[in-house]
Design an enzyme around this catalytic site. Structure first.
Site, PDB file in Angstrom:
ATOM      1  N   HIS A 239      -2.400   7.188  -4.716  1.00 51.27           N
ATOM      2  CA  HIS A 239      -2.669   6.154  -4.102  1.00 51.27           C
ATOM      3  C   HIS A 239      -2.634   4.912  -4.844  1.00 51.27           C
ATOM      4  O   HIS A 239      -2.984   4.727  -5.863  1.00 51.27           O
ATOM      5  CB  HIS A 239      -3.781   6.185  -3.409  1.00 51.27           C
ATOM      6  CG  HIS A 239      -4.587   5.136  -2.818  1.00 51.27           C
ATOM      7  ND1 HIS A 239      -5.468   4.230  -3.232  1.00 51.27           N
ATOM      8  CD2 HIS A 239      -4.238   4.261  -1.574  1.00 51.27           C
ATOM      9  CE1 HIS A 239      -5.867   3.287  -2.435  1.00 51.27           C
ATOM     10  NE2 HIS A 239      -4.898   3.187  -1.475  1.00 51.27           N
TER      11      HIS A 239
ATOM     12  N   HIS B  97       2.361  12.155  -0.921  1.00 52.28           N
ATOM     13  CA  HIS B  97       1.888  13.449  -1.067  1.00 52.28           C
ATOM     14  C   HIS B  97       2.833  14.527  -1.493  1.00 52.28           C
ATOM     15  O   HIS B  97       3.767  14.289  -0.749  1.00 52.28           O
ATOM     16  CB  HIS B  97       1.234  14.081   0.347  1.00 52.28           C
ATOM     17  CG  HIS B  97       0.016  13.172   1.076  1.00 52.28           C
ATOM     18  ND1 HIS B  97      -1.244  13.664   0.541  1.00 52.28           N
ATOM     19  CD2 HIS B  97      -0.101  12.237   1.810  1.00 52.28           C
ATOM     20  CE1 HIS B  97      -2.084  12.558   1.069  1.00 52.28           C
ATOM     21  NE2 HIS B  97      -1.336  12.018   1.834  1.00 52.28           N
TER      22      HIS B  97
ATOM     23  N   HIS C 240      -5.165   7.003 -16.775  1.00 49.24           N
ATOM     24  CA  HIS C 240      -6.154   6.070 -17.403  1.00 49.24           C
ATOM     25  C   HIS C 240      -5.616   5.091 -18.495  1.00 49.24           C
ATOM     26  O   HIS C 240      -6.075   3.843 -18.403  1.00 49.24           O
ATOM     27  CB  HIS C 240      -7.205   6.638 -17.807  1.00 49.24           C
ATOM     28  CG  HIS C 240      -8.134   7.394 -16.487  1.00 49.24           C
ATOM     29  ND1 HIS C 240      -8.870   8.594 -16.719  1.00 49.24           N
ATOM     30  CD2 HIS C 240      -7.959   7.294 -15.120  1.00 49.24           C
ATOM     31  CE1 HIS C 240      -9.226   8.885 -15.513  1.00 49.24           C
ATOM     32  NE2 HIS C 240      -8.706   8.228 -14.505  1.00 49.24           N
TER      33      HIS C 240
ATOM     34  N   SER D  76       0.858  -1.270  -0.098  1.00 50.67           N
ATOM     35  CA  SER D  76      -0.130  -0.038   0.071  1.00 50.67           C
ATOM     36  C   SER D  76       0.878   1.149   0.037  1.00 50.67           C
ATOM     37  O   SER D  76       1.796   1.177   0.584  1.00 50.67           O
ATOM     38  CB  SER D  76      -0.836   0.153   1.229  1.00 50.67           C
ATOM     39  OG  SER D  76      -1.810   1.233   1.211  1.00 50.67           O
TER      40      SER D  76
ATOM     41  N   GLY E 299      -3.759  -4.168  12.995  1.00 49.26           N
ATOM     42  CA  GLY E 299      -2.491  -3.701  12.249  1.00 49.26           C
ATOM     43  C   GLY E 299      -1.810  -2.599  12.940  1.00 49.26           C
ATOM     44  O   GLY E 299      -2.265  -2.033  14.037  1.00 49.26           O
ATOM     45  N   ASN E 300      -0.645  -1.955  12.397  1.00 47.42           N
ATOM     46  CA  ASN E 300       0.223  -1.026  12.952  1.00 47.42           C
ATOM     47  C   ASN E 300      -0.535   0.367  12.721  1.00 47.42           C
ATOM     48  O   ASN E 300      -0.515   0.844  11.408  1.00 47.42           O
ATOM     49  CB  ASN E 300       1.729  -1.023  12.183  1.00 47.42           C
ATOM     50  CG  ASN E 300       2.470   0.012  12.659  1.00 47.42           C
ATOM     51  OD1 ASN E 300       2.412   0.979  12.221  1.00 47.42           O
ATOM     52  ND2 ASN E 300       3.430  -0.352  13.776  1.00 47.42           N
TER      53      ASN E 300
ATOM     54  N   ASN F  11      -2.815   0.522  -4.152  1.00 49.84           N
ATOM     55  CA  ASN F  11      -2.386  -0.957  -3.295  1.00 49.84           C
ATOM     56  C   ASN F  11      -2.841  -2.172  -4.065  1.00 49.84           C
ATOM     57  O   ASN F  11      -3.797  -2.013  -4.836  1.00 49.84           O
ATOM     58  CB  ASN F  11      -3.306  -0.618  -2.015  1.00 49.84           C
ATOM     59  CG  ASN F  11      -4.730  -0.930  -2.224  1.00 49.84           C
ATOM     60  OD1 ASN F  11      -5.336  -2.100  -2.114  1.00 49.84           O
ATOM     61  ND2 ASN F  11      -5.538  -0.050  -2.083  1.00 49.84           N
TER      62      ASN F  11
END
Length: 306
Positions: free
Chosen positions: A138, A128, A176, A124, A290-291, A140
């Site tokens: 983004h 920025h 795209h 993931s 999770g973390n 993942n």
């Protein structure tokens, strides 16, 4: 879009040895992709114009973490963070976690309602950028097994300037096109289906507006052909690694104003709202122990709600 319209055929039974091999293969791929993305992003840091981006080029800091209290092996991951001069804040994380879902969460996960055991591995990232003219991004991809198994993920572009927030803008078109090429190599129906799912998923319902200019999003990809589904997932990662650095290089030398920065910070606020209110990955990570630092590292380093 409902899960039933995208889940495909149910997973065929897999013998334990084959399942372990698949899990290992997926984990190895996600970790290798992480390494290549980090190398590409550090190269962009090195190439940034010193006049616009003073200071030392950034480097990723990798921090391992383990899930649970340490009394048993529940997996973990590596959080990779860079606070650079071009990449104001970027996280590229890998994780491999396993164990049992809580009873409540298991009832909401495909294939876990009667057996809460699960395994999940994936990559993931969120970037920025310091320059408001370089879109945030983004991506993942993941492989999950319960009593069923599937792939999911995607990539989406998040410009912070209004003039870029149109699918006709060249960055969106290039992004795209890269996603379409990855899809078309596997199924000509994939791109339109997964683009529509992305547009629907990354919609800020409370504001009636999209988070960005989209891309593709898919989940519960289970055609009963592991090799084919895994190959598609790899191609999504390859498409991202190819196109996003191109977009960064196209925009990174553009000067910016305080007004541009103000617009960027306001748009980052929208990103934060989505992640806290709607994002499945955030919810999955928090509900499976999770973390927290890794999960919430997707939040922008600075945002504004005027």
């Amino acid at each position: 879009m409902s899960d039933s319209s995208t889940s495909g055929a149910s997973s065929a039974p897999v013998d334990p040895e084959t399942l372990l091999a698949r899990r290992s293969e997926a984990r190895t791929w996600f970790e290798a992709l992480r390494d290549r993305i980090c190398d590409a992003f550090e190269a962009l840091e090195d190439a940034a114009e010193p006049g616009l981006y003073p200071g030392e080029a950034g480097r990723f800091e990798r921090t391992p973490w383990t899930r649970g209290d340490g009394s048993e092996d529940l997996g973990g991951g590596v959080m990779g963070m860079m606070h650079g001069r071009l990449f104001e804040k970027v996280g590229v994380h890998v994780s491999t976690v396993y164990g049992e879902f809580s009873a409540d969460f298991a009832s909401r996960v495909r294939g876990a309602d009667h057996d809460p055991r699960f395994f999940a591995t994936g990559i993931s990232l969120i970037a920025h950028m310091r320059n408001p003219h370089v879109p945030a991004v983004h991506m993942n991809t993941r492989y999950i097994t319960t009593t069923l198994n599937w792939f999911g993920g995607g990539m989406d572009l998040n410009p912070t300037q209004d003039y870029q927030r149109d699918e006709a803008f060249e960055d969106a078109q290039a992004f795209h096109a890269a996603a379409r090429e990855a899809c078309d190599a596997h199924d000509p129906a994939y791109f339109e289906k997964y683009k529509a799912w992305c547009d629907e998923y990354f919609w800020l319902k409370h504001r009636g507006e999209p988070r960005g200019v989209g891309g593709i999003f898919y989940d519960h990809l289970d055609s009963s052909d592991f090799d084919a589904d895994f190959a598609f997932t790899r191609d999504v990662g390859e498409a991202f690694l190819d196109i996003y650095p191109q977009i960064v290089r196209r925009r990174m030398d553009t000067p910016w104003s305080e007004a541009d920065r103000e617009e960027q910070l306001i748009r980052r606020g929208r990103y934060a709202e989505f992640n806290l209110l709607y994002d499945r990955g955030t919810k999955f990570g928090l509900e499976t122990g999770g973390n927290v630092k890794s999960i919430l590292s997707s939040m922008p380093p600075e945002a504004r709600w005027p």
